[in-house]
Design an enzyme around this catalytic site. Structure first.
Site, PDB file in Angstrom:
ATOM      1  N   HIS A  84      -5.826  42.639 -38.596  1.00  0.00           N
ATOM      2  CA  HIS A  84      -4.877  41.536 -38.435  1.00  0.00           C
ATOM      3  C   HIS A  84      -5.388  40.327 -39.208  1.00  0.00           C
ATOM      4  O   HIS A  84      -6.565  39.992 -39.131  1.00  0.00           O
ATOM      5  CB  HIS A  84      -4.730  41.159 -36.957  1.00  0.00           C
ATOM      6  CG  HIS A  84      -3.712  40.091 -36.744  1.00  0.00           C
ATOM      7  ND1 HIS A  84      -2.377  40.379 -36.547  1.00  0.00           N
ATOM      8  CD2 HIS A  84      -3.810  38.743 -36.752  1.00  0.00           C
ATOM      9  CE1 HIS A  84      -1.701  39.248 -36.430  1.00  0.00           C
ATOM     10  NE2 HIS A  84      -2.546  38.243 -36.553  1.00  0.00           N
ATOM     11  N   ASP A 163       4.704  36.990 -25.925  1.00  0.00           N
ATOM     12  CA  ASP A 163       4.325  36.387 -27.204  1.00  0.00           C
ATOM     13  C   ASP A 163       5.565  36.048 -28.037  1.00  0.00           C
ATOM     14  O   ASP A 163       5.583  35.041 -28.737  1.00  0.00           O
ATOM     15  CB  ASP A 163       3.397  37.318 -27.993  1.00  0.00           C
ATOM     16  CG  ASP A 163       3.016  36.699 -29.323  1.00  0.00           C
ATOM     17  OD1 ASP A 163       2.392  35.622 -29.304  1.00  0.00           O
ATOM     18  OD2 ASP A 163       3.385  37.253 -30.376  1.00  0.00           O
ATOM     19  N   ARG A 170       6.169  27.792 -30.101  1.00  0.00           N
ATOM     20  CA  ARG A 170       5.040  27.116 -30.766  1.00  0.00           C
ATOM     21  C   ARG A 170       5.406  26.720 -32.181  1.00  0.00           C
ATOM     22  O   ARG A 170       5.101  25.622 -32.652  1.00  0.00           O
ATOM     23  CB  ARG A 170       3.814  28.040 -30.797  1.00  0.00           C
ATOM     24  CG  ARG A 170       3.138  28.170 -29.452  1.00  0.00           C
ATOM     25  CD  ARG A 170       2.163  29.323 -29.455  1.00  0.00           C
ATOM     26  NE  ARG A 170       1.128  29.148 -30.425  1.00  0.00           N
ATOM     27  CZ  ARG A 170       0.541  30.146 -31.100  1.00  0.00           C
ATOM     28  NH1 ARG A 170       0.894  31.399 -30.891  1.00  0.00           N
ATOM     29  NH2 ARG A 170      -0.392  29.897 -31.969  1.00  0.00           N
ATOM     30  N   SER A 185      -2.073  35.239 -28.588  1.00  0.00           N
ATOM     31  CA  SER A 185      -0.927  35.740 -29.361  1.00  0.00           C
ATOM     32  C   SER A 185      -1.328  36.981 -30.163  1.00  0.00           C
ATOM     33  O   SER A 185      -0.671  38.018 -30.112  1.00  0.00           O
ATOM     34  CB  SER A 185      -0.434  34.620 -30.290  1.00  0.00           C
ATOM     35  OG  SER A 185       0.452  35.120 -31.238  1.00  0.00           O
ATOM     36  N   LYS A 189      -0.720  41.386 -28.861  1.00  0.00           N
ATOM     37  CA  LYS A 189       0.044  42.352 -29.674  1.00  0.00           C
ATOM     38  C   LYS A 189      -0.843  43.545 -30.037  1.00  0.00           C
ATOM     39  O   LYS A 189      -0.405  44.693 -30.020  1.00  0.00           O
ATOM     40  CB  LYS A 189       0.572  41.676 -30.939  1.00  0.00           C
ATOM     41  CG  LYS A 189       1.753  40.759 -30.641  1.00  0.00           C
ATOM     42  CD  LYS A 189       2.251  40.056 -31.867  1.00  0.00           C
ATOM     43  CE  LYS A 189       1.291  39.021 -32.346  1.00  0.00           C
ATOM     44  NZ  LYS A 189       1.821  37.776 -32.844  1.00  0.00           N
TER      45      LYS A 189
HETATM   46  N1  URA Z   1      -0.743  35.159 -35.910  1.00  0.00           N
HETATM   47  C1  URA Z   1      -0.254  35.485 -34.678  1.00  0.00           C
HETATM   48  O1  URA Z   1       0.164  36.608 -34.430  1.00  0.00           O
HETATM   49  N2  URA Z   1      -0.241  34.514 -33.745  1.00  0.00           N
HETATM   50  C2  URA Z   1      -0.679  33.270 -33.968  1.00  0.00           C
HETATM   51  O2  URA Z   1      -0.649  32.472 -33.069  1.00  0.00           O
HETATM   52  C3  URA Z   1      -1.171  32.954 -35.245  1.00  0.00           C
HETATM   53  C4  URA Z   1      -1.206  33.926 -36.212  1.00  0.00           C
END
Ligand code: URA
Length: 437
Positions: A84, A163, A170, A185, A189
């Site tokens: 990620h 999220d 946000r 966040s 995921k």
């Molecule tokens: N990527 C995400 O999935 N969430 C965030 O808050 C920032 C970057």
């Protein structure tokens, strides 16, 4: 329990109990809870200003991860790994890594996002390939992973729904830059993907969420610690995002970059270094290599054998797009016009601000100016020169691709504000800054 009291408690710098955090997460994932968006947004702002400690961050992450369903990949024998990135400009590395890791024998369930602000989004890049479908249900994702070892999909209603709500609030309330909120966040995921290991690419520099190195380091430590608390093996690699990664910025253009690399063209040196470092760690954590270095060497061999490109073709076909794109880049959407940006003077490129180049790409239509903007998949930049290149006055620094003359004028002028040409060669800046384990 009342949302109003929870907001007040955080506003005054208090610490939440697990029950209070569970209440907020339920409010964000279940519209029937009846908590209005403005109260959730006030709470987000209170967290942004007052912070959360490690225990609260882990509780928030766990509650958000459990707010929806999870993939169940136990029946697949190979290790499940993912990467990620916190988001950057020109960073289409997921398009290469996902099929590459599958070709190396790992299973890659990769839930990705769309462009956010000046940063590009993996889903938008994939959709540059006509027909590429990213909206998939859990049974279909699981079946595809069993068949070809890779699936790239968008967040659904079922996966980490809290999220979905909090992320969009946000984005619209200037509460993105909060370490506990970013950690919860991202990891909520990833937890839903039923992974064995996760490699986190934490960007650092002008184009990153956190420009300040200390904050990026703190984010890396918080991510790795919280992942461990959730039972997920992980490392965070801090990588440079002062200038765009690689040579291409834009959706079709970043597919071209990905295909070039998958064919063994490593001339975009910073991109290749980032790719092999992250991939090497995925191989190591996934148990396919004794060290990240050995993992990187194995991945280079997989690319040179043609197996990674073949995995890309299979992945593209499985998602409903034309796999011939791997052999014929003319199948990608193209901008109607192109023009060159000339160097304003002779010297060395000393700075090419990633954030500004990303913003210039949004002006061209490569990213969304607002939630409902249409993308121009062919739009973007090809960077002929990068930081450290020597130029004569008038040399082409970048090629602009677009479909609207006035947007191209505006984007060109803005791009020039990202560029600094100086008399002295700048000190080379490393791409890989630190690994946090
Ligand atoms: N990527 C995400 O999935 N969430 C965030 O808050 C920032 C970057």
């Amino acid at each position: 329990m009342r949302m109003l009291d929870i907001i007040a408690q955080k506003r005054l710098g208090g610490k939440h109990s697990d029950e209070e955090i569970a209440f907020v997460v339920k409010a964000a994932s279940d519209p029937k809870a009846g908590v209005p968006d403005y109260q959730l947004t006030s709470w987000l702002m209170a967290v942004c200003c007052r912070g959360m400690d490690e225990t609260e961050t882990a509780a928030l992450t766990r509650a958000m991860a459990l707010s929806g369903q999870r993939l169940d990949l136990k029946a697949l024998p190979a290790p499940k790994v993912d990467k990620h990135s916190t988001g950057g400009v020109g960073d289409g590395i997921s398009l290469v890594l996902a099929p590459l890791m599958a070709a190396a024998g790992l299973v890659v369930p990769m839930m990705s996002g769309r462009g956010l602000g000046h940063t590009g989004g993996t889903l938008d890049k994939l959709e540059a390939m006509k027909g590429f479908r990213v909206r998939m249900g859990l049974p279909e994702i699981t079946a595809q992973l069993g068949r070809i070892g890779v699936c790239m999909f968008g967040q659904t209603q079922d996966l980490a729904p809290a999220d979905r709500t909090l992320y969009s609030l946000r984005d619209a309330s200037s509460t993105v830059e909060s370490i506990p909120l970013v950690v919860a966040s991202i990891l909520s995921k990833k937890f839903a993907e039923d992974l064995d290991a996760l490699v986190l690419d934490v960007k650092i520099g002008s184009g990153a969420i956190f420009k300040n190195p200390r904050e990026a380091q703190a984010l890396s430590r918080a991510l790795v610690k919280t992942a461990r608390k959730l039972g997920l093996k992980s490392v965070a690699v801090l990588t440079a995002m002062d200038q765009p990664l690689g040579r291409y910025v834009g959706n079709s253009l970043e597919v071209i970059q990905a295909v070039e690399i998958l064919k063994g063209d490593f001339t975009s040196a910073d991109y290749a270094e980032c790719l092999f470092t992250l991939g090497g760690w995925m191989m190591h954590l996934g148990g396919k290599a004794k060290s990240p270095k050995e993992g990187a060497a194995k991945l280079e061999a997989v690319i040179r054998s043609g197996a990674a490109l073949e995995a890309f073709r299979k992945m593209v076909a499985a998602h409903g797009a034309d796999p011939r794109v791997a052999d014929d880049l003319e199948l990608l959407p193209k901008a109607a016009m192109t023009r060159e940006i000339p160097a304003p003077k002779a010297g060395f490129i000393a700075w090419l601000d990633a954030r500004k180049v990303g913003e210039a790409a949004v002006i061209l239509g490569a990213g969304r100016a607002n939630k409902d903007s249409e993308l121009d998949y062919g739009a973007g930049f090809f960077l002929e020169k990068k930081v450290g290149s020597q130029v004569a006055k008038g040399d082409c620094v970048a090629r602009v691709y677009g479909s609207d003359r006035s947007r191209m004028d505006e984007a060109t002028a803005y791009f020039l504000t990202a560029l600094k040409v100086e008399g002295r060669r700048p000190r080379p800046m490393p791409v890989i800054r630190q690994v946090v384990r």
